[in-house]
Design a protein around this motif. Structure first.
Motif, PDB file in Angstrom:
ATOM      1  N   VAL A 259       0.839  -1.208   0.000  1.00 12.71           N
ATOM      2  CA  VAL A 259       0.000   0.000   0.000  1.00 12.71           C
ATOM      3  C   VAL A 259       0.869   1.251   0.000  1.00 12.71           C
ATOM      4  CG1 VAL A 259      -1.768   1.283   1.260  1.00 12.71           C
ATOM      5  CG2 VAL A 259      -1.876  -1.212   1.173  1.00 12.71           C
ATOM      6  N   HIS A 260       1.821   1.314   0.943  1.00  6.53           N
ATOM      7  CA  HIS A 260       2.703   2.482   0.988  1.00  6.53           C
ATOM      8  C   HIS A 260       3.566   2.562  -0.279  1.00  6.53           C
ATOM      9  CE1 HIS A 260       1.587   3.726   4.968  1.00  6.53           C
ATOM     10  NE2 HIS A 260       2.561   4.619   5.023  1.00  6.53           N
ATOM     11  N   ALA A 261       4.108   1.408  -0.687  1.00  6.76           N
ATOM     12  CA  ALA A 261       4.983   1.407  -1.869  1.00  6.76           C
ATOM     13  C   ALA A 261       4.232   1.939  -3.094  1.00  6.76           C
ATOM     14  CB  ALA A 261       5.480  -0.011  -2.129  1.00  6.76           C
ATOM     15  N   MET A 262       2.973   1.549  -3.230  1.00  7.45           N
ATOM     16  CA  MET A 262       2.173   1.989  -4.384  1.00  7.45           C
ATOM     17  C   MET A 262       1.720   3.435  -4.213  1.00  7.45           C
ATOM     18  SD  MET A 262      -0.098  -1.474  -4.770  1.00  7.45           S
ATOM     19  CE  MET A 262      -1.176  -0.865  -6.068  1.00  7.45           C
ATOM     20  N   GLY A 263       1.460   3.818  -2.965  1.00  5.31           N
ATOM     21  CA  GLY A 263       0.991   5.185  -2.693  1.00  5.31           C
ATOM     22  C   GLY A 263       2.052   6.228  -3.014  1.00  5.31           C
ATOM     23  N   TYR A 264       3.337   5.852  -2.893  1.00  7.82           N
ATOM     24  CA  TYR A 264       4.393   6.840  -3.140  1.00  7.82           C
ATOM     25  C   TYR A 264       4.299   7.441  -4.538  1.00  7.82           C
ATOM     26  CZ  TYR A 264       6.636   5.307   1.217  1.00  7.82           C
ATOM     27  OH  TYR A 264       6.903   5.012   2.539  1.00  7.82           O
ATOM     28  N   SER A 265       3.863   6.655  -5.531  1.00  8.96           N
ATOM     29  CA  SER A 265       3.746   7.199  -6.892  1.00  8.96           C
ATOM     30  C   SER A 265       2.646   8.264  -6.958  1.00  8.96           C
ATOM     31  CB  SER A 265       3.425   6.098  -7.905  1.00  8.96           C
ATOM     32  OG  SER A 265       4.607   5.431  -8.267  1.00  8.96           O
ATOM     33  N   MET A 333       2.774   2.696 -15.468  1.00  8.84           N
ATOM     34  CA  MET A 333       4.099   3.176 -15.056  1.00  8.84           C
ATOM     35  C   MET A 333       4.278   3.008 -13.544  1.00  8.84           C
ATOM     36  SD  MET A 333       5.791   6.969 -15.402  1.00  8.84           S
ATOM     37  CE  MET A 333       4.528   7.820 -14.530  1.00  8.84           C
ATOM     38  N   TYR A 334       3.245   3.349 -12.774  1.00 11.74           N
ATOM     39  CA  TYR A 334       3.344   3.218 -11.315  1.00 11.74           C
ATOM     40  C   TYR A 334       3.566   1.743 -10.923  1.00 11.74           C
ATOM     41  CZ  TYR A 334       0.849   7.779 -11.316  1.00 11.74           C
ATOM     42  OH  TYR A 334       0.446   9.059 -11.544  1.00 11.74           O
ATOM     43  N   ALA A 335       2.889   0.836 -11.648  1.00 16.36           N
ATOM     44  CA  ALA A 335       3.037  -0.600 -11.332  1.00 16.36           C
ATOM     45  C   ALA A 335       4.481  -1.040 -11.582  1.00 16.36           C
ATOM     46  CB  ALA A 335       2.065  -1.431 -12.154  1.00 16.36           C
ATOM     47  N   ASP A 336       5.082  -0.536 -12.653  1.00 17.02           N
ATOM     48  CA  ASP A 336       6.487  -0.872 -12.936  1.00 17.02           C
ATOM     49  C   ASP A 336       7.391  -0.382 -11.809  1.00 17.02           C
ATOM     50  OD1 ASP A 336       5.819  -2.028 -15.323  1.00 17.02           O
ATOM     51  OD2 ASP A 336       6.190  -0.219 -16.526  1.00 17.02           O
ATOM     52  N   ILE A 337       7.105   0.826 -11.325  1.00 14.75           N
ATOM     53  CA  ILE A 337       7.953   1.407 -10.271  1.00 14.75           C
ATOM     54  C   ILE A 337       7.808   0.620  -8.960  1.00 14.75           C
ATOM     55  CG2 ILE A 337       8.248   3.457  -8.787  1.00 14.75           C
ATOM     56  CD1 ILE A 337       7.555   5.165 -11.289  1.00 14.75           C
ATOM     57  N   ALA A 338       6.568   0.229  -8.658  1.00 11.96           N
ATOM     58  CA  ALA A 338       6.321  -0.414  -7.348  1.00 11.96           C
ATOM     59  C   ALA A 338       6.796  -1.865  -7.294  1.00 11.96           C
ATOM     60  CB  ALA A 338       4.827  -0.358  -7.022  1.00 11.96           C
ATOM     61  N   GLU A 339       6.808  -2.527  -8.469  1.00  9.16           N
ATOM     62  CA  GLU A 339       6.956  -3.999  -8.516  1.00  9.16           C
ATOM     63  C   GLU A 339       8.032  -4.582  -7.599  1.00  9.16           C
ATOM     64  OE1 GLU A 339       7.854  -5.447 -12.410  1.00  9.16           O
ATOM     65  OE2 GLU A 339       7.750  -7.554 -11.788  1.00  9.16           O
ATOM     66  N   ASN A 340       9.235  -3.983  -7.635  1.00 13.90           N
ATOM     67  CA  ASN A 340      10.331  -4.599  -6.868  1.00 13.90           C
ATOM     68  C   ASN A 340      10.724  -3.835  -5.607  1.00 13.90           C
ATOM     69  OD1 ASN A 340      10.829  -6.970  -8.416  1.00 13.90           O
ATOM     70  ND2 ASN A 340      11.522  -5.601 -10.052  1.00 13.90           N
ATOM     71  N   THR A 341       9.806  -3.043  -5.100  1.00 11.85           N
ATOM     72  CA  THR A 341      10.136  -2.257  -3.907  1.00 11.85           C
ATOM     73  C   THR A 341      10.072  -3.132  -2.655  1.00 11.85           C
ATOM     74  OG1 THR A 341       7.822  -1.654  -3.751  1.00 11.85           O
ATOM     75  CG2 THR A 341       9.275  -0.069  -4.837  1.00 11.85           C
ATOM     76  N   GLY A 342      10.723  -2.630  -1.600  1.00  9.78           N
ATOM     77  CA  GLY A 342      10.719  -3.340  -0.327  1.00  9.78           C
ATOM     78  C   GLY A 342       9.307  -3.528   0.213  1.00  9.78           C
ATOM     79  N   GLY A 343       8.475  -2.509   0.057  1.00  8.92           N
ATOM     80  CA  GLY A 343       7.102  -2.580   0.584  1.00  8.92           C
ATOM     81  C   GLY A 343       6.312  -3.707  -0.063  1.00  8.92           C
ATOM     82  N   VAL A 344       6.430  -3.848  -1.366  1.00 12.25           N
ATOM     83  CA  VAL A 344       5.718  -4.933  -2.068  1.00 12.25           C
ATOM     84  C   VAL A 344       6.243  -6.282  -1.579  1.00 12.25           C
ATOM     85  CG1 VAL A 344       5.488  -6.043  -4.334  1.00 12.25           C
ATOM     86  CG2 VAL A 344       4.977  -3.606  -4.076  1.00 12.25           C
ATOM     87  N   LYS A 345       7.567  -6.372  -1.475  1.00 12.75           N
ATOM     88  CA  LYS A 345       8.155  -7.653  -1.019  1.00 12.75           C
ATOM     89  C   LYS A 345       7.764  -7.970   0.421  1.00 12.75           C
ATOM     90  CE  LYS A 345      12.215  -7.137  -3.923  1.00 12.75           C
ATOM     91  NZ  LYS A 345      13.573  -6.582  -3.920  1.00 12.75           N
ATOM     92  N   ASN A 346       7.478  -6.942   1.205  1.00 14.16           N
ATOM     93  CA  ASN A 346       7.164  -7.139   2.625  1.00 14.16           C
ATOM     94  C   ASN A 346       5.682  -7.486   2.872  1.00 14.16           C
ATOM     95  OD1 ASN A 346       7.916  -7.035   5.443  1.00 14.16           O
ATOM     96  ND2 ASN A 346       6.784  -5.101   5.571  1.00 14.16           N
ATOM     97  N   SER A 347       4.914  -7.592   1.804  1.00 15.36           N
ATOM     98  CA  SER A 347       3.493  -7.899   1.980  1.00 15.36           C
ATOM     99  C   SER A 347       3.329  -9.385   2.291  1.00 15.36           C
ATOM    100  CB  SER A 347       2.730  -7.577   0.688  1.00 15.36           C
ATOM    101  OG  SER A 347       2.991  -6.245   0.310  1.00 15.36           O
ATOM    102  N   PHE A 348       2.399  -9.707   3.198  1.00 15.14           N
ATOM    103  CA  PHE A 348       2.128 -11.106   3.561  1.00 15.14           C
ATOM    104  C   PHE A 348       1.925 -11.939   2.303  1.00 15.14           C
ATOM    105  CE2 PHE A 348      -0.854 -14.518   4.477  1.00 15.14           C
ATOM    106  CZ  PHE A 348      -0.174 -15.193   5.470  1.00 15.14           C
TER     107      PHE A 348
END
Ligand code: NAP
Ligand code: FE
Length: 365
Positions: A259-265, A333-348
């Motif tokens: 959520v946070h990782a995607m919200g940053y965009s 574009m936002y999905a590309d940016i978020a894909e490999n972020t720590g926040g996405v990886k940290n999701s259950f």
């Protein structure tokens, strides 16, 4: 059970807590006060801090140039001032932006870290001691070891984290919140709701963080009506401030998620306030997670007295109102940016790039 919990910040919450605990400000000989342009001067927080410093005969310099979503240039400038003025501790007054900037300044004032290492995570574990005084009720930054800075190279916001970034003290006084406008009150409350809900949807959630998150969610849900109407009593503001600190304690252990990782965009490209950006995505991400962890989500909903994610999405929509306009190209574009972020990886349940896009589309188109 697997559990690890470390939150070393001493929290003091009471009316007049700065003046009543003036002896705390004796932790050094000279302080840099890190704050934003206006609000700390208007809500009395800066006066209280100066009063406490003078009472202890402690010198100070004011750095009041922190903008929302702080830039790296700003924190390097603040660190330069801290070094030139030979300060030995840092006081942050304001919302998440001055608090995060203060942490980076506390770090950069004692370590020679270049920009690449700052975002690369190579930051060591040495910083000046800090006292944090939040004047918004949302980020919980006063009890987290993170500083979130705008990262132009990656066109997003990046979190730097280290145990040394936990403030020594967090002083919470609801009186500073009286001047907070409806929009900032709502958006910051939604940020803190997001912290606790995300904490429970994080890969790092643990039994202790869940207990705290549930209490924070319960308290914020009691104020959903106030958040919709924009009428806030002092008791309501006090609950939101307490819940925000609890949310900070939660993410200090669990970190945030997709959520946070995607919200940053949404903030980086559209200037949407941080808390609102999270709130626009939180409902759909909760629905996505429900498929993989229905009991977790039932637990979250029950803290709000709700039975379905639909109900939760409806409440968020009423609080946040109509969404901003987006195009599918922007969301790709936002999905590309978020894909490999720590926040996405940290999701259950880690969403794939296409699932991230789907959550964006369902939330925003
Ligand atoms: P903010 O950017 O700190 O402040 C937003 C606005 O509110 C500013 O214009 C500020 O004015 C004003 N303001 C602050 N306190 C006020 C008061 N008492 N009365 C009237 N106006 C007041 O907003 P925020 O939502 O608190 O912080 C957002 C930042 O925190 C983002 O950068 C986000 O990434 C970060 N964050 C950090 C963490 C963490 O763990 N470190 C967690 C979540 C979010 P002035 O500029 O004049 O002060
Ligand atoms: Fe946040």
């Amino acid at each position: 059970m697997k559990l690890s919990f470390h939150m070393p910040t001493k929290v003091i919450a009471e009316k007049e807590c700065v003046r009543n605990n003036a002896e705390i400000f004796n932790i050094g000989k000279k302080a840099i006060i890190v704050t934003g342009k206006r609000s700390a001067k208007e809500n009395g927080a800066l006066d209280d801090v100066i009063w406490a410093l003078r009472k202890n005969g402690v010198e100070y310099v004011i750095f009041d140039r922190v903008m929302s979503n702080p830039m790296v240039e700003c924190v390097y400038e603040g660190a330069e001032t801290a070094m030139e003025e030979e300060v030995d501790f840092v006081i942050a007054i304001g919302g998440g932006s001055p608090m995060d900037a203060a942490k980076a300044i506390a770090l950069l004032a004692v370590s020679d870290i270049d920009k690449k290492d700052l975002f690369g995570g190579n930051i060591g574990n040495r910083a000046l001691p800090m006292i944090h005084i939040p004047t918004t009720a949302g980020t919980g930054s006063e009890v987290t070891p993170y500083s979130i800075l705008t990262n132009h190279e990656k066109q997003t916001k990046t979190s730097i984290g280290a145990p040394c970034l936990f403030p020594e003290y967090a002083l919470l006084d609801v009186k500073y919140m009286k001047s907070l406008g409806v929009k900032t009150t709502v958006n910051t409350a939604v940020d803190s709701l997001s912290h606790s809900v995300e904490g429970m949807m994080s890969a790092r959630s643990n039994p202790m963080s869940d207990v705290i998150a549930r209490e924070a969610v319960r308290l914020i849900a009691q104020e959903f009506e106030s958040l919709e109407s924009g009428n806030f009593t002092e008791e309501c503001r006090e609950r939101l401030l307490y819940a925000s600190m609890l949310g900070g304690v939660v993410i200090s252990q669990t970190k945030t998620t997709a959520v946070h990782a995607m919200g940053y965009s949404l903030t980086y490209f559209k200037g949407i306030d941080h808390g609102r950006a999270n709130g626009l995505l939180l409902g759909e991400f909760t629905e996505f997670t429900e498929k993989y962890a229905p009991e977790k989500i039932r637990g979250i909903l029950s803290c709000m007295g709700m039975e379905s994610v639909e109900e939760f999405k409806g409440a968020l929509k009423r609080i946040l109102g109509e969404g901003e306009g987006f195009t599918r190209e922007e969301l790709e574009m936002y999905a590309d940016i978020a894909e490999n972020t720590g926040g996405v990886k940290n999701s259950f349940k880690r969403p794939t790039r296409d699932e991230i896009l789907e959550i964006y589309i369902k939330s925003l188109l």
